[in-house]
Design a protein around this motif. Sequence first.
Motif, PDB file in Angstrom:
ATOM      1  N   ILE A 177       0.817  -1.034  -0.043  1.00 47.44           N
ATOM      2  CA  ILE A 177      -0.101   0.048   0.055  1.00 47.44           C
ATOM      3  C   ILE A 177       1.052   1.507   0.066  1.00 47.44           C
ATOM      4  O   ILE A 177       1.708   1.428   0.872  1.00 47.44           O
ATOM      5  N   ARG A 178       0.665   2.001  -1.113  1.00 39.86           N
ATOM      6  CA  ARG A 178       1.316   3.233  -1.044  1.00 39.86           C
ATOM      7  C   ARG A 178       0.760   4.325  -0.276  1.00 39.86           C
ATOM      8  O   ARG A 178      -0.304   4.493  -0.682  1.00 39.86           O
ATOM      9  N   GLU A 179       1.507   5.205   0.464  1.00 38.97           N
ATOM     10  CA  GLU A 179       1.150   6.550   1.154  1.00 38.97           C
ATOM     11  C   GLU A 179       1.826   7.641   0.931  1.00 38.97           C
ATOM     12  O   GLU A 179       2.564   7.790   1.668  1.00 38.97           O
ATOM     13  N   PRO A 180       1.636   8.205  -0.402  1.00 37.97           N
ATOM     14  CA  PRO A 180       2.403   9.263  -0.565  1.00 37.97           C
ATOM     15  C   PRO A 180       2.297  10.530   0.296  1.00 37.97           C
ATOM     16  O   PRO A 180       1.112  10.679   0.565  1.00 37.97           O
ATOM     17  N   HIS A 181       3.283  11.201   0.687  1.00 34.91           N
ATOM     18  CA  HIS A 181       3.248  12.349   1.503  1.00 34.91           C
ATOM     19  C   HIS A 181       4.018  13.242   0.690  1.00 34.91           C
ATOM     20  O   HIS A 181       5.438  13.224   0.515  1.00 34.91           O
ATOM     21  N   THR A 182       3.545  14.610   0.657  1.00 34.63           N
ATOM     22  CA  THR A 182       4.385  15.666  -0.112  1.00 34.63           C
ATOM     23  C   THR A 182       5.181  16.646   1.122  1.00 34.63           C
ATOM     24  O   THR A 182       4.461  16.973   1.877  1.00 34.63           O
ATOM     25  N   VAL A 183       6.464  16.750   0.910  1.00 32.62           N
ATOM     26  CA  VAL A 183       7.119  17.254   2.075  1.00 32.62           C
ATOM     27  C   VAL A 183       7.520  18.649   1.359  1.00 32.62           C
ATOM     28  O   VAL A 183       8.607  18.664   0.575  1.00 32.62           O
ATOM     29  N   SER A 184       7.111  19.709   1.991  1.00 31.43           N
ATOM     30  CA  SER A 184       7.509  20.996   1.335  1.00 31.43           C
ATOM     31  C   SER A 184       8.863  21.614   2.286  1.00 31.43           C
ATOM     32  O   SER A 184       8.568  21.628   3.549  1.00 31.43           O
ATOM     33  N   VAL A 185       9.702  22.020   1.609  1.00 28.52           N
ATOM     34  CA  VAL A 185      10.993  22.765   2.306  1.00 28.52           C
ATOM     35  C   VAL A 185      11.263  23.975   1.685  1.00 28.52           C
ATOM     36  O   VAL A 185      11.645  24.179   0.637  1.00 28.52           O
ATOM     37  N   PRO A 186      10.897  25.257   2.555  1.00 29.04           N
ATOM     38  CA  PRO A 186      11.206  26.435   2.133  1.00 29.04           C
ATOM     39  C   PRO A 186      12.858  26.722   1.670  1.00 29.04           C
ATOM     40  O   PRO A 186      13.614  26.209   2.436  1.00 29.04           O
ATOM     41  N   PHE A 187      13.064  27.716   0.740  1.00 28.36           N
ATOM     42  CA  PHE A 187      14.517  28.131   0.615  1.00 28.36           C
ATOM     43  C   PHE A 187      14.958  28.888   1.590  1.00 28.36           C
ATOM     44  O   PHE A 187      14.152  29.633   2.541  1.00 28.36           O
ATOM     45  N   THR A 188      16.298  28.978   1.891  1.00 29.71           N
ATOM     46  CA  THR A 188      16.829  29.720   2.858  1.00 29.71           C
ATOM     47  C   THR A 188      16.852  31.056   2.248  1.00 29.71           C
ATOM     48  O   THR A 188      16.630  31.218   0.870  1.00 29.71           O
ATOM     49  N   GLU A 189      17.198  32.326   2.876  1.00 26.55           N
ATOM     50  CA  GLU A 189      17.289  33.631   2.063  1.00 26.55           C
ATOM     51  C   GLU A 189      18.364  33.706   0.662  1.00 26.55           C
ATOM     52  O   GLU A 189      18.044  34.052  -0.248  1.00 26.55           O
TER      53      GLU A 189
END
Length: 215
Positions: A19-31
């Motif tokens: 069973i695939r359970e996809p999760h999107t992980v968002s990572v913001p840029f540093t300045e």
Amino acid sequence: SLAHIINRTRRRDIGRFTIREPHTVSVPFTEPQRIFYHSLMDFRREVLLQTHNPVVVELITDTLQRQAASCLPALIPSIDAFLKTGRFSFNAISDDPESEDYETDLPPELLAQARDLKELAGSLPDEDPKFDQLLRLIRETMQSKGPGKVLVFSYFLHTLHYLYRKLYQMGYRVGLVTGEITDEKERELLRNRFRLPKENEEAIDILLSSEVGCE
């Protein structure tokens, strides 16, 4: 009438599927990364203004933007290739077997911008929030009760080499499968080591794979 040639296996004959359970992980840029990214987009817009084949222009600009989203530090080898050859080659970035290679000459004004872009990329701090997030996921997986294995796919070769170098230097048992490994036996050896339980000294815990590995 084809029973002697084709053997049909139905899903219910196989049993339980993963069973695939996809999760999107968002990572913001540093300045600093944000500044570099916007400079890259300025370069992208300049490319759009050039009178090149629209297919090639779209390929270059989309590829640069996707590489930036994949891994900013891995952009430096791509820019280096522009400066050394004065050309853009798709095969230097990815080994996707479904894609056709495109090569095009870059005008002098774009090469000058590429030099500035490389200097800006080289001045980025070592801080890499996206890698830190991946490292957190790797540690959580390896400490879990399951097999403790991590399989990472990337479309971009430079991203994979960047991850391999960082993870290897940190002492992880990591393998890399790309089209640059032409020996199928060597690829199979890496896959077999990845299948070994983590208690085995020969096991690979993290396998990095390109589009060729997907195939």
